[in-house]
Design an enzyme around this catalytic site. Structure first.
Site, PDB file in Angstrom:
ATOM      1  N   LYS A 106      21.597  -7.936  -1.043  1.00 59.25           N
ATOM      2  CA  LYS A 106      22.215  -9.004  -1.818  1.00 59.25           C
ATOM      3  C   LYS A 106      21.933 -10.369  -1.193  1.00 59.25           C
ATOM      4  O   LYS A 106      21.468 -11.286  -1.862  1.00 59.25           O
ATOM      5  CB  LYS A 106      23.738  -8.788  -1.915  1.00 59.25           C
ATOM      6  CG  LYS A 106      24.124  -7.385  -2.316  1.00 59.25           C
ATOM      7  CD  LYS A 106      23.723  -7.044  -3.741  1.00 59.25           C
ATOM      8  CE  LYS A 106      24.124  -5.620  -4.076  1.00 59.25           C
ATOM      9  NZ  LYS A 106      23.713  -5.224  -5.428  1.00 59.25           N
ATOM     10  N   TYR A 117      33.772  -1.508  -6.491  1.00 58.61           N
ATOM     11  CA  TYR A 117      32.410  -1.168  -6.899  1.00 58.61           C
ATOM     12  C   TYR A 117      32.369   0.296  -7.365  1.00 58.61           C
ATOM     13  O   TYR A 117      32.718   1.199  -6.588  1.00 58.61           O
ATOM     14  CB  TYR A 117      31.506  -1.402  -5.690  1.00 58.61           C
ATOM     15  CG  TYR A 117      30.092  -0.883  -5.746  1.00 58.61           C
ATOM     16  CD1 TYR A 117      29.603  -0.097  -4.700  1.00 58.61           C
ATOM     17  CD2 TYR A 117      29.205  -1.212  -6.770  1.00 58.61           C
ATOM     18  CE1 TYR A 117      28.294   0.356  -4.687  1.00 58.61           C
ATOM     19  CE2 TYR A 117      27.899  -0.754  -6.768  1.00 58.61           C
ATOM     20  CZ  TYR A 117      27.449   0.034  -5.728  1.00 58.61           C
ATOM     21  OH  TYR A 117      26.150   0.489  -5.715  1.00 58.61           O
ATOM     22  N   ASP A 136      32.902  -3.785   4.131  1.00 54.99           N
ATOM     23  CA  ASP A 136      31.607  -3.901   3.482  1.00 54.99           C
ATOM     24  C   ASP A 136      31.375  -5.388   3.254  1.00 54.99           C
ATOM     25  O   ASP A 136      32.002  -5.996   2.388  1.00 54.99           O
ATOM     26  CB  ASP A 136      31.642  -3.120   2.161  1.00 54.99           C
ATOM     27  CG  ASP A 136      30.305  -3.146   1.426  1.00 54.99           C
ATOM     28  OD1 ASP A 136      29.499  -4.067   1.685  1.00 54.99           O
ATOM     29  OD2 ASP A 136      30.082  -2.268   0.591  1.00 54.99           O
TER      30      ASP A 136
END
Lengths: 508, 483
Positions: free
Chosen positions: B269, B145, B230
């Site tokens: 998300k 990311y 994560d």
């Protein structure tokens, strides 16, 4: 690493100097080097699990997800960051210990009349009725409004500008103008919204100073600055002591002295951090002082951060002069002036986490906008507050009523203290008074002050905050917050202090 | 001129990366189904908009959870004054139970270990502040990311040491690659403090299998470094293989030092609620929990939001239905999109999670270089008018891969995007010289946009401005004129 030097060859002389000693020594040396490099880098002695020696065992229960794990072994203690080790330690400041004491044994007029009365929390609980009334007159069907369109969930659930919705900035600019007087107006484009004044201060420090630099801060000061300015930024706070003889107002002489002393130490001072209205004293910086500080900062080419979070809670007759008011003149370089505001005090909404950075420096604004991504205000709260702050009639009524009620409590409380012979510093704002109890302390020192504080907590059954928590140089001062009390509580508080005063008299 | 800090003036914010240039193109000319059919379609934003109706429905049916309703206003006073950095107990309880639910009930999470932060952005930064000192480094498998560079390192001073993965083995993380990266760092005198992985992965959309996870845990235990997982896409899983959380691995492995393991989570998300700014750090290390909790003062979640979510996430029936529906809808959308791409002859990395696909456009590159990837990307933005994210912005060592997000738009927009991509690929295939010649003339050398209204420019730099169907009033006058 111990260097084992084979001496045999040298002693016995076999093979001569090179073959007999130097080469074996060299080989042996490189062998030890090889072994050291390929050993596990952090292996230590057989240690007990680090978690067992953690200072915070009392705080955390063992969770079920850990019960199956055996974490013994030859691995040594894993390193967290150096700042984490110190921050993680239990907080031994009387401010926090007092708060804990109250939560364990909170006073209640009916259920626990012998409990500890809270005077350590700077919160305004006098005006919730007004906000509740606003809600009941402006109720929505839900947090997302009664129909679709602008108020549908995608409006608040989706990603928003991370430095705050423009509608809220506009409403906030209007509210700040109301609060800081008609002479000032605020431009929403110069604003960055953050989840509380706490990250607002930290973000400004990250923008204005590098690790090792310092800010000058007049004492006594809000103890949260130690966290906001120092914890993660690496920036230092240099206290500049103010005294009762000056009504705890900062002087340019002392600022200058502190600046020069820092320079001698090789520390770069990057700015001054001021609170106006002040916490814990509740005093206001006079216009002339603000002017002087402005010129001082210009002369030294440093910044000013002005925390005006209590600007809407000025109940006295003195005028609060916002820094924004003084910036009309052309010969002032506005790019060094930055303000912090928030809704935790004036609107009594600390839970909602709403803070403001207001700056006249475009580069700072750009950087702060980017940094606000780590501390954005939750969207449903932004929508709610846009509604509330746009209702300017309500906000005006609220501010005016709040000031009246704070004033009433202040006058009652200060009068009560006066009866006991305890004087307070002149204060015109905030939720507290700054009481001089130096006559009562056993010894004129920080130790004496803490002893008195404990007596007030345990015998007087009140939690006030001692001046040392605010880095006050003069022992004996205590911050007493009265806006979490009702009028009926005041005599009980005074009685508690009287008890302690008697105890002090009889023991001396 | 008054002096500012290095942080304020350096570019470690990373917003000069091409990842954000695509956003600019979108913001200048956003697609709208009726008002601007020629606009750029935003496929660079990993946002989950497929289940808004479910959340909206719940909120309307549960007015008590909102403090601004007649049913809920009683709670207002208590909520408005609650600023304890521990967070509302019922909020922590609900989040812990939700996290357990997402992992199929195979793990239980302790509410006492839940630490709040300002979104996953804040959570990632917070955990770095707790674990590493300035100058320390974390190993991060690439592609990763893009905002990790900023979130992990901008204010913390922590470096990222990428561990390159490529398509030769489906972008799997190998022990050999980790060891090599670790050794090289040692040689370069870089102090590795830990390993950070995203599972499910962004941008790959894949999950790590049990064996890989176990080997990662062994690796960090052996080196005595931290492991930060994560897991913010955990509930975006829509098909097999199953998602295995690091918390499950810990339960299974005989030897694992819990002080090394930390999870970053968020509702942005999985629940499609990025605007709520709910980030969570869950650590098995007591010191980290204690430090993190105190630092959470810089990113507390609004008590109003905590209160709402406490009710929403503890509604087991709602959560069960939401997770099931979300999974179904993501699967449907993913399949429709990948089928559409396949028709155009475009393959993607096989994925079963996330809000995006990792599209393989290597055969469309003039040559297998970064420059060729950038050139292709500029064409996609300017000619095809779709904002996708080039693999290089994810630090992918292999040129030709692009991340394409599919969950932030409705079905019609997906169709339009697929049509455009199809048309483009056909054109490339046909090798239409005339068209190519015309197109080459139009190709801007650099995707630099210059405005005189500087503030607008700065405002655009934030990557998370608008998705096509957000009714939110746009920030910029230019965009306002269009919608």
């Amino acid at each position: 690493m111990r260097l084992i030097v084979p001496l045999q060859g040298v002693v016995q002389g076999r093979g001569g100097l090179i073959l007999g000693s130097l080469i074996p020594c060299a080989l042996f040396y490189f062998f030890q080097l090889y072994v050291k490099r390929h050993r596990s880098p952090k292996s230590g002695s057989n240690h007990i699990s680090p978690s067992q020696s953690s200072p915070n065992l009392a705080e955390l229960q063992r969770s079920s997800s850990r019960s199956n794990l055996s974490s013994r072994g030859s691995i040594g203690r894993v390193q967290v960051s150096s700042r984490a080790s110190s921050i993680a330690k239990p907080n031994d400041s009387p401010y926090y210990i007092g708060l804990d004491k109250v939560s364990e044994d909170a006073y209640d007029r009916f259920d626990n009349p012998d409990g500890v009365i809270q005077l350590g929390l700077s919160e305004n609980r006098l005006c919730f009725d007004l906000i509740e009334k606003w809600f009941s007159e402006n109720l929505k069907d839900s947090v997302i409004g009664s129909d679709g369109g602008d108020l549908s969930i995608s409006g608040i659930a989706a990603y928003q500008p991370l430095d705050g919705l423009m509608e809220l900035k506009v409403a906030m600019a209007g509210f700040m103008s109301q609060v800081m007087g008609p002479a000032v107006s605020f431009d929403p484009l110069q604003m960055v919204l953050t989840c509380g004044a706490t990250p607002a201060i930290e973000i400004l420090c990250f923008c204005l100073a590098d690790p090792g630099n310092a800010f000058l801060v007049p004492t006594p000061y809000y103890s949260g600055f130690d966290r906001d300015v120092r914890w993660r930024t690496g920036v230092e706070l240099i206290p500049v002591h103010c005294r009762n003889t000056d009504n705890f107002i900062i002087s340019i002489t002392s600022l200058d002295q502190a600046f020069n002393q820092a320079r001698k130490r090789g520390v770069k001072v990057r700015g001054i951090l001021l609170s106006n209205p002040g916490n814990p004293v509740g005093n206001l910086l006079p216009r002339e002082t603000l002017d002087d500080i402005l010129y001082f900062s210009q002369e030294k080419n440093i910044h000013i951060i002005l925390d005006e979070i209590y600007a809407g809670s000025v109940y006295g007759t003195e005028e609060h002069v916002s820094m924004a008011e003084l910036l009309d003149s052309d010969d002032i370089d506005k790019t060094r002036i930055h303000m912090v505001y928030g809704l935790s005090k004036d609107l009594a909404l600390p839970g909602f986490r709403v803070g403001v950075i207001y700056s006249f420096n475009d580069t700072v604004l750009v950087a702060a906008k980017r940094l606000a991504r780590f501390s954005s205000i939750s969207a449903p709260t932004q929508r709610l507050l846009t509604s509330m702050l746009s209702d300017t009639r309500f906000t005006l009524t609220y501010i005016n009523t709040s000031k009246k009620r704070i004033r009433k409590m202040h006058d009652l409380f200060v009068a009560g203290l006066k009866q006991l012979g305890i004087e307070c510093a002149t204060s015109s704002a905030g939720f507290y008074c700054w009481a001089n109890m130096s006559k009562l302390i056993p010894s004129y020192s920080e130790k004496g002050e803490l002893e008195l504080w404990e007596m007030l907590l345990n015998i007087g059954k009140i939690n006030v905050t001692p001046g040392s928590a605010f880095h006050c140089i003069e022992p004996g001062w205590f911050r007493c917050c009265f806006t979490t009390l009702s009028e009926e509580d005041i005599p009980i508080v005074i009685e508690g202090i009287r008890k302690v005063a008697e105890t002090c008299k009889s023991s001396s | 001129m008054v002096v500012l800090s290095k942080i304020a003036t350096n570019d470690r914010h990373g917003e000069n990366s091409p990842y954000f240039d695509g956003w600019k193109a979108y913001d200048m000319n956003p697609y709208h189904p009726t008002k601007n059919r020629d606009g750029v379609i935003q496929m660079g934003l990993a946002e989950n908009q497929l289940c808004f109706d479910l959340s909206e429905d719940w909120i309307r049916k549960n007015p008590k959870a909102s403090i601004c309703t007649a049913e809920g206003v009683d709670e207002f006073k208590n909520i408005a004054i609650f600023q304890d950095y521990h967070g509302l107990p019922e909020f922590r309880q609900a989040v812990a139970s939700f996290m357990g639910r997402v992992r199929g009930g195979r793990v239980k999470f302790d509410p006492e270990r839940i630490v709040m932060s300002g979104g996953a952005t804040g959570a990632n930064e917070l955990i770095m502040f707790c674990l590493a000192d300035p100058g320390d480094a974390f190993l991060v498998p690439s592609p990763y990311y893009p905002a990790f560079d900023r979130d992990l390192g901008w204010r913390t001073g922590v470096q990222i040491v990428p561990v390159h993965c490529d398509s030769s083995n489906g972008f799997l993380i190998t022990k050999a690659a980790l060891e090599a990266a670790y050794e090289k760092a040692q040689e370069d005198n870089i102090n590795i403090k830990g390993l950070l992985i995203a599972n499910p992965s962004n941008p790959l959309g894949t999950v790590l299998d049990r064996d890989t996870l176990k080997s990662l845990v062994s690796f960090v235990n052996e080196k005595n470094i931290h492991l930060v997982c994560d897991e913010i896409y955990a509930a975006t899983l829509f098909s097999t293989p199953n998602f295995v959380s690091i918390s499950e691995i810990m339960q299974e492995m005989e030897y694992c030092n819990p002080d090394l393991i930390h999870i970053v989570y968020s509702l942005s998300k999985d629940m499609g609620l990025p605007g709520f700014r709910v980030g969570i750090v869950y650590s098995y290390n007591d010191t980290v929990v204690s430090c993190g909790r105190k630092m959470s003062s810089f990113g507390l979640v609004s008590s109003q939001t905590q209160h709402l979510l406490a009710a929403m996430l503890s509604d087991e029936e709602f959560v069960g239905n939401y997770l099931e529906q979300s999974s179904k809808r993501l699967e449907k959308r993913h399949n429709a999109f990948t089928k559409g791409l396949a028709k155009a002859g475009i393959t993607c990395l096989k994925s079963n999670a996330g809000l995006f696909v990792w599209m393989d456009l290597r055969r469309l590159l003039k040559e297998q270089t970064l420059e060729a990837e950038m050139a292709l990307w500029r064409v996609i933005i300017n000619e095809v008018k779709v904002n996708v994210s080039p693999g290089s912005s994810f630090h992918c060592s292999e040129p030709g891969w692009f991340r394409v997000c599919f969950a932030n738009m409705d079905d019609e927009t997906v169709e339009v995007a697929l049509q455009r991509i199809n048309a483009f690929v056909r054109q490339e295939k046909d090798g239409n010289n005339k068209a190519q010649g015309k197109r080459t003339k139009c190709l801007p050398k650099k995707l630099q946009l210059s405005f005189s209204f500087r503030r607008y420019d700065e405002g655009l730099m934030s990557p998370h401005i608008m998705s096509p169907h957000s009714p939110h009033v746009p920030l910029s006058p230019l965009v306002r004129a269009r919608t």
